[in-house]
Structures are given as structure tokens and as C-alpha cells.
Scaffold this active site. Sequence first.
Site, short mmCIF file in Angstrom:
data_model
loop_
_atom_site.label_atom_id
_atom_site.label_comp_id
_atom_site.label_asym_id
_atom_site.label_seq_id
_atom_site.Cartn_x
_atom_site.Cartn_y
_atom_site.Cartn_z
N LYS A 46 -9.53 -11.44 3.43
CA LYS A 46 -10.15 -10.28 4.05
C LYS A 46 -9.71 -8.98 3.36
O LYS A 46 -10.31 -7.94 3.56
CB LYS A 46 -9.70 -10.18 5.53
N GLY A 47 -8.65 -9.07 2.58
CA GLY A 47 -8.00 -7.86 2.08
C GLY A 47 -8.85 -6.96 1.21
O GLY A 47 -8.60 -5.76 1.11
N GLU A 102 -10.62 -8.43 -5.86
CA GLU A 102 -9.37 -8.70 -5.13
C GLU A 102 -8.70 -7.38 -4.74
O GLU A 102 -8.79 -6.40 -5.47
CB GLU A 102 -8.40 -9.50 -6.01
N ASP A 103 -7.98 -7.42 -3.63
CA ASP A 103 -7.16 -6.25 -3.29
C ASP A 103 -5.85 -6.26 -4.08
O ASP A 103 -5.37 -5.22 -4.50
CB ASP A 103 -6.87 -6.19 -1.78
N ASP A 106 -0.93 -11.12 -7.21
CA ASP A 106 0.52 -11.21 -7.06
C ASP A 106 0.99 -12.35 -7.97
O ASP A 106 1.16 -12.17 -9.18
CB ASP A 106 0.80 -11.47 -5.58
N LYS A 134 0.46 -6.70 -9.27
CA LYS A 134 1.92 -6.85 -9.29
C LYS A 134 2.27 -7.79 -10.44
O LYS A 134 2.57 -8.97 -10.24
CB LYS A 134 2.40 -7.48 -7.98
N PHE A 155 6.73 -4.54 -1.13
CA PHE A 155 5.77 -5.02 -0.14
C PHE A 155 4.86 -3.87 0.25
O PHE A 155 5.32 -2.81 0.65
CB PHE A 155 6.50 -5.57 1.09
N ASP A 162 -2.63 -6.36 4.87
CA ASP A 162 -2.10 -6.45 6.22
C ASP A 162 -0.64 -6.91 6.28
O ASP A 162 -0.08 -7.41 5.30
CB ASP A 162 -2.93 -7.43 7.05
C1 PRP Z 1 -3.82 -11.94 -0.67
C2 PRP Z 1 -4.77 -11.21 -1.61
C3 PRP Z 1 -5.06 -12.24 -2.67
C4 PRP Z 1 -3.81 -13.07 -2.70
C5 PRP Z 1 -3.00 -12.68 -3.91
O1 PRP Z 1 -4.58 -12.64 0.25
O2 PRP Z 1 -5.91 -10.78 -0.95
O3 PRP Z 1 -6.19 -13.01 -2.33
O4 PRP Z 1 -3.07 -12.80 -1.50
O5 PRP Z 1 -1.81 -13.41 -3.98
P1 PRP Z 1 -1.47 -14.38 -5.17
O6 PRP Z 1 -1.78 -13.68 -6.45
O7 PRP Z 1 0.02 -14.61 -4.98
O8 PRP Z 1 -2.24 -15.65 -5.00
P2 PRP Z 1 -3.99 -13.15 1.66
O9 PRP Z 1 -3.66 -14.61 1.54
O10 PRP Z 1 -2.87 -12.26 2.09
O11 PRP Z 1 -5.22 -13.05 2.61
P3 PRP Z 1 -5.95 -11.74 3.22
O12 PRP Z 1 -6.63 -11.06 2.08
O13 PRP Z 1 -6.92 -12.30 4.21
O14 PRP Z 1 -4.88 -10.88 3.86
#
Ligand code: PRP
Length: 199
Positions: A46-47, A102-103, A106, A134, A155, A162
Site C-alpha cells: 500500500k505504501g 515503489e515507495d 530496502d 536505502k 527507520f 507506515d
Molecule cells: C515495503 C515497501 C516495499 C518493500 C521494500 O512494503 O513498500 O514494497 O517493503 O522492502 P524490501 O526492499 O526489503 O523488499 P511493506 O511490506 O512494508 O508493505 P506496505 O507497502 O503495504 O506497507
Amino acid sequence: MSSPDQAGECLISRADLARGIDRIALQMSNDLASSTRPPLLVGVLKGSTLFLADLMRSMHLEVDIDFISISAYSPSGSSSGVVRIVKDLEVDIAGRDVVIVEDIVDTGLTLNYLRRSLAERGPRSLRAVTLLDKVARRIVPVDVEYSAFEIADVFVLGYGLDFQGLYRNVPEILAVKDIAKLANDPMLLVRSLFVEAGA
Ligand code: PRP
């Protein structure tokens, strides 16, 4: 939201977000100008929702959007990167110019999975854009064609990101200074952000 005694502080202001998004929106518009059909922006729920809304508003060409949602891999697990699609795209992307939105990138596991999965569907081109990158946290190398802001390993929340479902509608990116304090009291910053502002 910048008092040093608070658990969070502003990392990227609304004005800086707007400038960074305008910059990559221009790059993307130029790169995608030769698309035969409107490029498809794929928001990863959702981000990415706030970012996608502002990004598409800043682009200088017609775009189409769709959304995908995947299950999170277990952060405490083996970092295997095993995820699955829980809400798939509604459109066929074969022959389309596709940009994954993507938001944050990581570890790179999510984007790596999405790139491989969408590439198998035969798009004309496949790119990725992220608001935040990141780089220091990367576990798997993954291509990110457009990145608005590279950030350190802190963080972050707000502007779609969220903490336990909270803070997505904060209009700026906050850096959490004391994650243990926030974990102990998830509403901690909500009070200073919204209650005081509305008082
Ligand atoms: C977050 C973000 C990416 C992912 C990145 O999603 O939106 O999709 O984590 O992390 P990574 O590079 O370590 O894979 P999240 O699982 O928090 O879901 P959300 O967007 O619904 O909060």
C-alpha cells in the site's frame, strides 16, 4: 515535527518531496515519450499510493495505472525472498511500457521478485521507480532506473510508509529516532502530529 526531544523528526519536507518527484517525473516523461500506448504505472500496495498519485500528476504524458499487492516475506526468516502475489494486476502487460512504482527499496527482495514476475509477462519495457532508496540495506542487487531520494539506514514513515498501519497520511517523510519508544507506544507520534496540530 523537528523538536530534538521527540521520537521522530522530519527527514524530507513536503517541498523537497515535491521537488524530487518533479525531477524524476520529468526524466520518466522524456524516457517514455516514444511509447506507442500510455505507459502503465504499477503501484505496489500500500505504501506507494501517495507517491504514485503525485508522480503521475507531475508527468507530462498520458499514463495508465494498475496495482499489485504481495505478501511480505518474513523479516526474521531466512531472507529467502519468498513472497507471493495476493492481488494481481487487472490488465495484460504484454507489449506495454511498464514502470513498477515503489515507495521504498530496502533489501531489494520485493522489487527483485516483482521484476522477475512481471518480466515473464512480456512487457515492451520494464522499469522501476522508487521514492526512497536505502542502498546500504540491499541483500540482492536489483535495477532501479529512477530514484528520487537515497537515504541512510534509518527507520522512516509518512507519505505512504507506515508503522503498524499508522502514519501513512503524514505529508512528509519522518525519521524515527527512537524505534523502541515508538514500538512501546505506536500512537506516540500521532499525538504530536495530529492532536496538537488540530488543538
Ligand atoms: C515495503 C515497501 C516495499 C518493500 C521494500 O512494503 O513498500 O514494497 O517493503 O522492502 P524490501 O526492499 O526489503 O523488499 P511493506 O511490506 O512494508 O508493505 P506496505 O507497502 O503495504 O506497507
